[in-house]
Design a protein around this motif. Structure first.
Motif, PDB file in Angstrom:
ATOM      1  N   GLN A 183       0.831  -1.211   0.000  1.00  0.00           N
ATOM      2  CA  GLN A 183       0.000   0.000   0.000  1.00  0.00           C
ATOM      3  C   GLN A 183       0.861   1.255   0.000  1.00  0.00           C
ATOM      4  O   GLN A 183       0.547   2.242  -0.677  1.00  0.00           O
ATOM      5  CB  GLN A 183      -0.921   0.005   1.226  1.00  0.00           C
ATOM      6  CG  GLN A 183      -2.072  -0.987   1.133  1.00  0.00           C
ATOM      7  CD  GLN A 183      -2.824  -1.126   2.448  1.00  0.00           C
ATOM      8  OE1 GLN A 183      -2.331  -0.735   3.505  1.00  0.00           O
ATOM      9  NE2 GLN A 183      -4.021  -1.689   2.386  1.00  0.00           N
ATOM     10  N   GLY A 184       1.969   1.206   0.749  1.00  0.00           N
ATOM     11  CA  GLY A 184       2.868   2.354   0.811  1.00  0.00           C
ATOM     12  C   GLY A 184       3.519   2.677  -0.523  1.00  0.00           C
ATOM     13  O   GLY A 184       3.934   3.820  -0.763  1.00  0.00           O
ATOM     14  N   LEU A 185       3.586   1.702  -1.387  1.00  0.00           N
ATOM     15  CA  LEU A 185       4.179   1.881  -2.717  1.00  0.00           C
ATOM     16  C   LEU A 185       3.124   2.016  -3.805  1.00  0.00           C
ATOM     17  O   LEU A 185       3.457   2.072  -4.995  1.00  0.00           O
ATOM     18  CB  LEU A 185       5.093   0.681  -3.032  1.00  0.00           C
ATOM     19  CG  LEU A 185       6.321   0.527  -2.128  1.00  0.00           C
ATOM     20  CD1 LEU A 185       6.965  -0.843  -2.331  1.00  0.00           C
ATOM     21  CD2 LEU A 185       7.335   1.635  -2.393  1.00  0.00           C
ATOM     22  N   ASN A 186       1.855   2.038  -3.378  1.00  0.00           N
ATOM     23  CA  ASN A 186       0.739   2.095  -4.337  1.00  0.00           C
ATOM     24  C   ASN A 186       0.712   0.889  -5.273  1.00  0.00           C
ATOM     25  O   ASN A 186       0.336   0.999  -6.445  1.00  0.00           O
ATOM     26  CB  ASN A 186       0.767   3.393  -5.146  1.00  0.00           C
ATOM     27  CG  ASN A 186       0.474   4.614  -4.292  1.00  0.00           C
ATOM     28  OD1 ASN A 186      -0.432   4.588  -3.458  1.00  0.00           O
ATOM     29  ND2 ASN A 186       1.248   5.673  -4.480  1.00  0.00           N
ATOM     30  N   TYR A 187       1.125  -0.276  -4.749  1.00  0.00           N
ATOM     31  CA  TYR A 187       1.057  -1.527  -5.500  1.00  0.00           C
ATOM     32  C   TYR A 187      -0.224  -2.263  -5.090  1.00  0.00           C
ATOM     33  O   TYR A 187      -0.734  -2.062  -3.985  1.00  0.00           O
ATOM     34  CB  TYR A 187       2.259  -2.422  -5.188  1.00  0.00           C
ATOM     35  CG  TYR A 187       3.592  -1.920  -5.687  1.00  0.00           C
ATOM     36  CD1 TYR A 187       3.686  -0.971  -6.710  1.00  0.00           C
ATOM     37  CD2 TYR A 187       4.775  -2.401  -5.134  1.00  0.00           C
ATOM     38  CE1 TYR A 187       4.926  -0.528  -7.158  1.00  0.00           C
ATOM     39  CE2 TYR A 187       6.017  -1.966  -5.576  1.00  0.00           C
ATOM     40  CZ  TYR A 187       6.091  -1.026  -6.580  1.00  0.00           C
ATOM     41  OH  TYR A 187       7.312  -0.586  -7.027  1.00  0.00           O
ATOM     42  N   PRO A 188      -0.709  -3.160  -5.948  1.00  0.00           N
ATOM     43  CA  PRO A 188      -1.897  -3.955  -5.585  1.00  0.00           C
ATOM     44  C   PRO A 188      -1.601  -4.840  -4.366  1.00  0.00           C
ATOM     45  O   PRO A 188      -0.501  -5.377  -4.229  1.00  0.00           O
ATOM     46  CB  PRO A 188      -2.148  -4.808  -6.828  1.00  0.00           C
ATOM     47  CG  PRO A 188      -1.442  -4.109  -7.939  1.00  0.00           C
ATOM     48  CD  PRO A 188      -0.258  -3.431  -7.322  1.00  0.00           C
ATOM     49  N   THR A 189      -2.597  -4.973  -3.502  1.00  0.00           N
ATOM     50  CA  THR A 189      -2.477  -5.864  -2.349  1.00  0.00           C
ATOM     51  C   THR A 189      -3.114  -7.215  -2.680  1.00  0.00           C
ATOM     52  O   THR A 189      -3.662  -7.408  -3.762  1.00  0.00           O
ATOM     53  CB  THR A 189      -3.148  -5.252  -1.115  1.00  0.00           C
ATOM     54  OG1 THR A 189      -4.522  -5.003  -1.413  1.00  0.00           O
ATOM     55  CG2 THR A 189      -2.464  -3.948  -0.722  1.00  0.00           C
ATOM     56  N   HIS A 190      -3.029  -8.161  -1.730  1.00  0.00           N
ATOM     57  CA  HIS A 190      -3.545  -9.515  -1.955  1.00  0.00           C
ATOM     58  C   HIS A 190      -4.441  -9.939  -0.797  1.00  0.00           C
ATOM     59  O   HIS A 190      -4.320  -9.431   0.321  1.00  0.00           O
ATOM     60  CB  HIS A 190      -2.387 -10.510  -2.105  1.00  0.00           C
ATOM     61  CG  HIS A 190      -1.401 -10.136  -3.164  1.00  0.00           C
ATOM     62  ND1 HIS A 190      -1.630 -10.331  -4.508  1.00  0.00           N
ATOM     63  CD2 HIS A 190      -0.173  -9.548  -3.063  1.00  0.00           C
ATOM     64  CE1 HIS A 190      -0.589  -9.903  -5.199  1.00  0.00           C
ATOM     65  NE2 HIS A 190       0.311  -9.429  -4.348  1.00  0.00           N
ATOM     66  N   THR A 191      -5.283 -10.905  -1.058  1.00  0.00           N
ATOM     67  CA  THR A 191      -6.167 -11.447  -0.032  1.00  0.00           C
ATOM     68  C   THR A 191      -5.421 -12.462   0.829  1.00  0.00           C
ATOM     69  O   THR A 191      -4.356 -12.979   0.456  1.00  0.00           O
ATOM     70  CB  THR A 191      -7.375 -12.151  -0.663  1.00  0.00           C
ATOM     71  OG1 THR A 191      -6.905 -13.294  -1.397  1.00  0.00           O
ATOM     72  CG2 THR A 191      -8.130 -11.211  -1.602  1.00  0.00           C
ATOM     73  N   TYR A 192      -6.011 -12.769   1.990  1.00  0.00           N
ATOM     74  CA  TYR A 192      -5.438 -13.813   2.843  1.00  0.00           C
ATOM     75  C   TYR A 192      -5.361 -15.144   2.090  1.00  0.00           C
ATOM     76  O   TYR A 192      -4.401 -15.903   2.240  1.00  0.00           O
ATOM     77  CB  TYR A 192      -6.281 -13.989   4.112  1.00  0.00           C
ATOM     78  CG  TYR A 192      -6.241 -12.818   5.068  1.00  0.00           C
ATOM     79  CD1 TYR A 192      -5.092 -12.044   5.214  1.00  0.00           C
ATOM     80  CD2 TYR A 192      -7.340 -12.508   5.856  1.00  0.00           C
ATOM     81  CE1 TYR A 192      -5.050 -10.981   6.110  1.00  0.00           C
ATOM     82  CE2 TYR A 192      -7.310 -11.448   6.751  1.00  0.00           C
ATOM     83  CZ  TYR A 192      -6.162 -10.690   6.868  1.00  0.00           C
ATOM     84  OH  TYR A 192      -6.128  -9.638   7.756  1.00  0.00           O
ATOM     85  N   GLU A 193      -6.372 -15.424   1.308  1.00  0.00           N
ATOM     86  CA  GLU A 193      -6.395 -16.683   0.550  1.00  0.00           C
ATOM     87  C   GLU A 193      -5.211 -16.772  -0.400  1.00  0.00           C
ATOM     88  O   GLU A 193      -4.595 -17.837  -0.544  1.00  0.00           O
ATOM     89  CB  GLU A 193      -7.706 -16.800  -0.224  1.00  0.00           C
ATOM     90  CG  GLU A 193      -7.850 -18.120  -0.978  1.00  0.00           C
ATOM     91  CD  GLU A 193      -9.171 -18.228  -1.722  1.00  0.00           C
ATOM     92  OE1 GLU A 193      -9.432 -19.291  -2.283  1.00  0.00           O
ATOM     93  OE2 GLU A 193      -9.941 -17.242  -1.728  1.00  0.00           O
ATOM     94  N   THR A 194      -4.879 -15.660  -1.045  1.00  0.00           N
ATOM     95  CA  THR A 194      -3.735 -15.658  -1.957  1.00  0.00           C
ATOM     96  C   THR A 194      -2.436 -15.838  -1.195  1.00  0.00           C
ATOM     97  O   THR A 194      -1.561 -16.610  -1.605  1.00  0.00           O
ATOM     98  CB  THR A 194      -3.692 -14.346  -2.752  1.00  0.00           C
ATOM     99  OG1 THR A 194      -4.887 -14.230  -3.530  1.00  0.00           O
ATOM    100  CG2 THR A 194      -2.488 -14.313  -3.683  1.00  0.00           C
TER     101      THR A 194
END
Length: 215
Positions: free
Chosen positions: A30-41
């Motif tokens: 988030q700090g780099l403005n990159y996509p995050t992922h779900t717990y499942e991933t």
């Protein structure tokens, strides 16, 4: 064969640390403005060490060694602050560790998590329960390299075949086989029973109490 020792994996075997690990990595992303992922991933990113997890979590366009190292350092800093915030033992683990049947059994933790963090989690969540807690000190010794597992057996003065190696992943089963220990897979972690059996598990258990039956 009478088993005299048990080596446990940590994440996905003794503790459910998925949310703490995922939250720390997502904070970095988030700090780099990159996509995050779900717990499942993240469930499929765990098992080969935090550096490997960072590489898997980064966007392909930003997945170079310099960026991996920067994000790895940031992720470890974030995770260090909250590595026991949501992390909890799986059902039945504390009962297992307190069972009198384990009184004469040597027990250790061997994880691909950084050694500092492995020791911190084990000491805070399982104080006094383990003879040894070993994490990753150098990439060359990462599971499925059996070196640390074999060193534990030497320290205990036990033959490798006298030791159960308990884990939730293909990497754990491969480590056990490489160390000539008895591989036991657990189904409450991050991999399926089929994956564990295909990776060489000689037994697969669905409840922690089943380990007492094996002993």
């Amino acid at each position: 064969m009478k088993f005299k020792g048990i080596i446990f994996d940590l994440d996905g075997t003794l503790v459910n640390s998925l949310e703490d690990i995922s939250d720390a990595m997502n904070t970095v992303l988030q700090g780099l403005n990159y996509p995050t992922h779900t717990y499942e991933t993240y469930q499929y990113f765990i098992g080969s060490g935090l550096r490997n997890l960072v590489s898997k979590a980064l966007p392909a366009a930003n997945n170079n060694e310099e960026q991996i190292q920067i994000c790895f350092d940031c992720m470890v800093n974030e995770y260090r602050k909250a590595c026991t915030l949501k992390t909890k033992p799986y059902d039945g683990i504390l009962e297992l560790l307190n069972n009198p049947a384990l009184g004469n059994i040597k027990m250790a933790v061997f994880s691909n998590k950084a050694d500092e963090l492995t020791k911190k989690i084990v000491s805070e969540i399982f104080p006094g329960h383990f003879d040894d807690a070993i994490g990753l000190s150098t990439e060359a010794l990462k599971k499925p390299n059996p070196f640390e597992a074999v060193e534990i057996s030497k320290k205990w003065n036990l033959k490798p075949e006298e030791i159960l190696f308990v884990g939730d992943s293909d990497i754990d089963m491969q480590t056990a086989i490489n160390a000539n220990m008895f591989p036991v897979g657990v189904t409450w972690g991050y991999r399926t029973e089929e994956e564990l059996k295909n990776s060489g598990a000689k037994l697969v258990v669905n409840r922690a109490s089943e380990l007492i039956e094996i002993l």
